[in-house]
Design a protein around this motif. Structure first.
Motif, PDB file in Angstrom:
ATOM      1  N   TYR A  96     -22.724  54.857  30.566  1.00  0.00           N
ATOM      2  CA  TYR A  96     -22.420  55.791  31.640  1.00  0.00           C
ATOM      3  C   TYR A  96     -20.974  55.575  32.079  1.00  0.00           C
ATOM      4  O   TYR A  96     -20.454  54.455  32.051  1.00  0.00           O
ATOM      5  CB  TYR A  96     -23.347  55.566  32.841  1.00  0.00           C
ATOM      6  CG  TYR A  96     -24.779  55.965  32.603  1.00  0.00           C
ATOM      7  CD1 TYR A  96     -25.316  57.116  33.168  1.00  0.00           C
ATOM      8  CD2 TYR A  96     -25.618  55.176  31.807  1.00  0.00           C
ATOM      9  CE1 TYR A  96     -26.639  57.476  32.967  1.00  0.00           C
ATOM     10  CE2 TYR A  96     -26.938  55.530  31.589  1.00  0.00           C
ATOM     11  CZ  TYR A  96     -27.449  56.679  32.171  1.00  0.00           C
ATOM     12  OH  TYR A  96     -28.761  57.027  31.954  1.00  0.00           O
ATOM     13  N   GLN A 154     -31.785  56.920  31.619  1.00  0.00           N
ATOM     14  CA  GLN A 154     -32.086  56.452  30.272  1.00  0.00           C
ATOM     15  C   GLN A 154     -31.052  55.439  29.805  1.00  0.00           C
ATOM     16  O   GLN A 154     -29.985  55.291  30.411  1.00  0.00           O
ATOM     17  CB  GLN A 154     -32.156  57.624  29.289  1.00  0.00           C
ATOM     18  CG  GLN A 154     -30.928  58.506  29.273  1.00  0.00           C
ATOM     19  CD  GLN A 154     -31.129  59.736  28.410  1.00  0.00           C
ATOM     20  OE1 GLN A 154     -31.556  59.639  27.259  1.00  0.00           O
ATOM     21  NE2 GLN A 154     -30.826  60.906  28.951  1.00  0.00           N
ATOM     22  N   VAL A 155     -31.405  54.738  28.722  1.00  0.00           N
ATOM     23  CA  VAL A 155     -30.512  53.743  28.144  1.00  0.00           C
ATOM     24  C   VAL A 155     -29.255  54.427  27.614  1.00  0.00           C
ATOM     25  O   VAL A 155     -29.307  55.533  27.085  1.00  0.00           O
ATOM     26  CB  VAL A 155     -31.240  52.994  27.010  1.00  0.00           C
ATOM     27  CG1 VAL A 155     -30.278  52.139  26.214  1.00  0.00           C
ATOM     28  CG2 VAL A 155     -32.381  52.157  27.571  1.00  0.00           C
ATOM     29  N   SER A 188     -28.704  56.090  40.055  1.00  0.00           N
ATOM     30  CA  SER A 188     -29.836  56.373  39.184  1.00  0.00           C
ATOM     31  C   SER A 188     -29.362  56.462  37.738  1.00  0.00           C
ATOM     32  O   SER A 188     -28.422  57.186  37.429  1.00  0.00           O
ATOM     33  CB  SER A 188     -30.509  57.687  39.593  1.00  0.00           C
ATOM     34  OG  SER A 188     -31.593  57.988  38.727  1.00  0.00           O
ATOM     35  N   PHE A 189     -30.031  55.715  36.869  1.00  0.00           N
ATOM     36  CA  PHE A 189     -29.718  55.729  35.445  1.00  0.00           C
ATOM     37  C   PHE A 189     -30.992  56.111  34.694  1.00  0.00           C
ATOM     38  O   PHE A 189     -31.856  55.262  34.457  1.00  0.00           O
ATOM     39  CB  PHE A 189     -29.222  54.358  34.988  1.00  0.00           C
ATOM     40  CG  PHE A 189     -28.004  53.877  35.740  1.00  0.00           C
ATOM     41  CD1 PHE A 189     -26.767  54.465  35.541  1.00  0.00           C
ATOM     42  CD2 PHE A 189     -28.100  52.836  36.654  1.00  0.00           C
ATOM     43  CE1 PHE A 189     -25.639  54.028  36.224  1.00  0.00           C
ATOM     44  CE2 PHE A 189     -26.989  52.385  37.336  1.00  0.00           C
ATOM     45  CZ  PHE A 189     -25.750  52.989  37.128  1.00  0.00           C
ATOM     46  N   VAL A 244     -26.198  50.618  30.278  1.00  0.00           N
ATOM     47  CA  VAL A 244     -27.497  50.514  30.947  1.00  0.00           C
ATOM     48  C   VAL A 244     -28.570  50.257  29.892  1.00  0.00           C
ATOM     49  O   VAL A 244     -28.589  50.900  28.837  1.00  0.00           O
ATOM     50  CB  VAL A 244     -27.808  51.810  31.731  1.00  0.00           C
ATOM     51  CG1 VAL A 244     -29.214  51.767  32.310  1.00  0.00           C
ATOM     52  CG2 VAL A 244     -26.768  52.007  32.834  1.00  0.00           C
ATOM     53  N   THR A 245     -29.454  49.302  30.165  1.00  0.00           N
ATOM     54  CA  THR A 245     -30.511  48.931  29.230  1.00  0.00           C
ATOM     55  C   THR A 245     -31.872  49.005  29.918  1.00  0.00           C
ATOM     56  O   THR A 245     -31.965  49.142  31.141  1.00  0.00           O
ATOM     57  CB  THR A 245     -30.286  47.509  28.694  1.00  0.00           C
ATOM     58  OG1 THR A 245     -30.271  46.593  29.797  1.00  0.00           O
ATOM     59  CG2 THR A 245     -28.959  47.412  27.955  1.00  0.00           C
ATOM     60  N   ASP A 246     -32.926  48.896  29.129  1.00  0.00           N
ATOM     61  CA  ASP A 246     -34.282  48.877  29.690  1.00  0.00           C
ATOM     62  C   ASP A 246     -34.635  47.514  30.266  1.00  0.00           C
ATOM     63  O   ASP A 246     -35.361  47.410  31.257  1.00  0.00           O
ATOM     64  CB  ASP A 246     -35.308  49.239  28.614  1.00  0.00           C
ATOM     65  CG  ASP A 246     -35.466  50.742  28.453  1.00  0.00           C
ATOM     66  OD1 ASP A 246     -35.228  51.474  29.436  1.00  0.00           O
ATOM     67  OD2 ASP A 246     -35.809  51.188  27.353  1.00  0.00           O
ATOM     68  N   THR A 295     -32.422  50.801  33.590  1.00  0.00           N
ATOM     69  CA  THR A 295     -32.823  52.178  33.802  1.00  0.00           C
ATOM     70  C   THR A 295     -33.623  52.312  35.094  1.00  0.00           C
ATOM     71  O   THR A 295     -34.302  51.381  35.526  1.00  0.00           O
ATOM     72  CB  THR A 295     -33.657  52.691  32.613  1.00  0.00           C
ATOM     73  OG1 THR A 295     -34.725  51.767  32.348  1.00  0.00           O
ATOM     74  CG2 THR A 295     -32.800  52.842  31.363  1.00  0.00           C
TER      75      THR A 295
END
Length: 303
Positions: free
Chosen positions: A116, A112-113, A109-110, A138-140, A53
């Protein structure tokens, strides 16, 4: 790369390179064969498996439906995220510098988890258009040590250790010269370090060898200011199946390759790169690391 990302990208690049680390492509055609009346359907695969993220680096490999590399194209990417978030990002063709592999890199830009969708649009040499889609997660956090973490004082096998030969610590042909100090040695000496994790002789994604070539160019300028060390995925060096991970690879929590980690004189991880990179990428990160910046480079949507 290893595991799921490795298998996917290895399949995509089958036939693009004759062997891992070789720069020649099976076809350098930039005019994929397809119905001349319509757009070219592109195969798209991420060359970076760990997307976090925030603003992140991204890389995509592009081939046509017949498996030929799509190079020299003008490429953009639309990021479709959660809640209808849409973003349009340009991508840069780094293939000419990175062993001829059809890789395009940029940033995205991502917020949030989640999953996408990346919609790729390309204008090919000659004016034809092409497009393809891929979903990414996408992960934290990821398994690898993050920027800002303390580098572990690991003593990976190196030349000079009893019974260790160059073939045990380097699968490249020819091997490189970066096997003379451990991470623990660098930390004890307060040396800024560049750590390359990869297996040029066995890399399924075919990207480890070109990364070595990029590092060799980088070393001409920075090799006297930073300790550069190569850590294979396995010890003794060998293919993934049934091999034991190198303790350095394990200590950094890695699950894919290639990776390049920058460690500053205080032993803090200042930057890291997964997958294809350029000399410019590494030089910018080196300058930031030597200046004491953490992160060494602020990833920007504008650069």
């Amino acid at each position: 790369m290893r595991r799921w990302a490795a298998v996917a990208l290895a399949g995509l690049l089958t036939g693009v390179l004759a062997a891992c680390g070789e720069a020649d492509t099976a076809s350098t055609s930039s005019s994929p064969s397809a119905d001349a009346s319509g757009p070219v359907k592109l195969q798209v695969e991420p060359t970076i498996s760990e997307l976090l993220t925030g603003t992140d680096r991204i890389g995509l490999a592009l081939l046509d439906a017949t498996g030929r590399p799509v190079t020299g194209a003008q490429v953009s990417m639309e990021v479709q995220g959660l809640g209808g978030v849409d973003e349009h990002r340009p991508l840069k063709d780094i293939g000419p510098e990175y062993g001829g592999i059809p890789v395009y890199t940029g940033t995205a830009s991502f917020p949030q988890v989640g999953v996408y969708k990346l919609l790729v649009s390309a204008t090919l040499p000659g004016g034809r258009s092409g497009g393809g889609t891929i979903a990414v997660r996408v992960t934290d956090t990821g398994p690898g040590l993050a920027i800002g973490a303390k580098a572990p004082a690991v003593k990976q096998p190196i030349l000079g250790d009893p019974g260790v030969t160059v073939g045990m610590v380097d699968s490249g042909n020819p091997p490189d010269a970066w096997h003379d100090a451990t991470v623990a040695d660098g930390l004890a000496r307060h040396r800024p370090m560049v750590l390359y994790f990869g297996e040029p002789g066995f890399c399924k994604s075919r990207t480890c060898g070109p990364t070595v070539q990029i590092l060799q160019q980088f070393a001409k300028t920075y090799g006297d200011r930073m300790l550069i060390e190569h850590i294979e995925d396995h010890f003794p060096a060998g293919p993934d199946e049934g091999a034991k991970d190198d303790p350095g690879f394990t200590a950094f929590g890695l699950a894919t390759d290639p990776w390049i980690y920058f460690v500053n004189a205080q032993g803090i991880i200042a930057d890291r790169f997964e997958g294809p990179v350029t000399v410019s990428d590494l030089s910018t990160a080196a300058d930031g690391t030597l200046a004491g910046h953490v992160p060494a480079v602020q990833i920007s949507l504008n650069g």
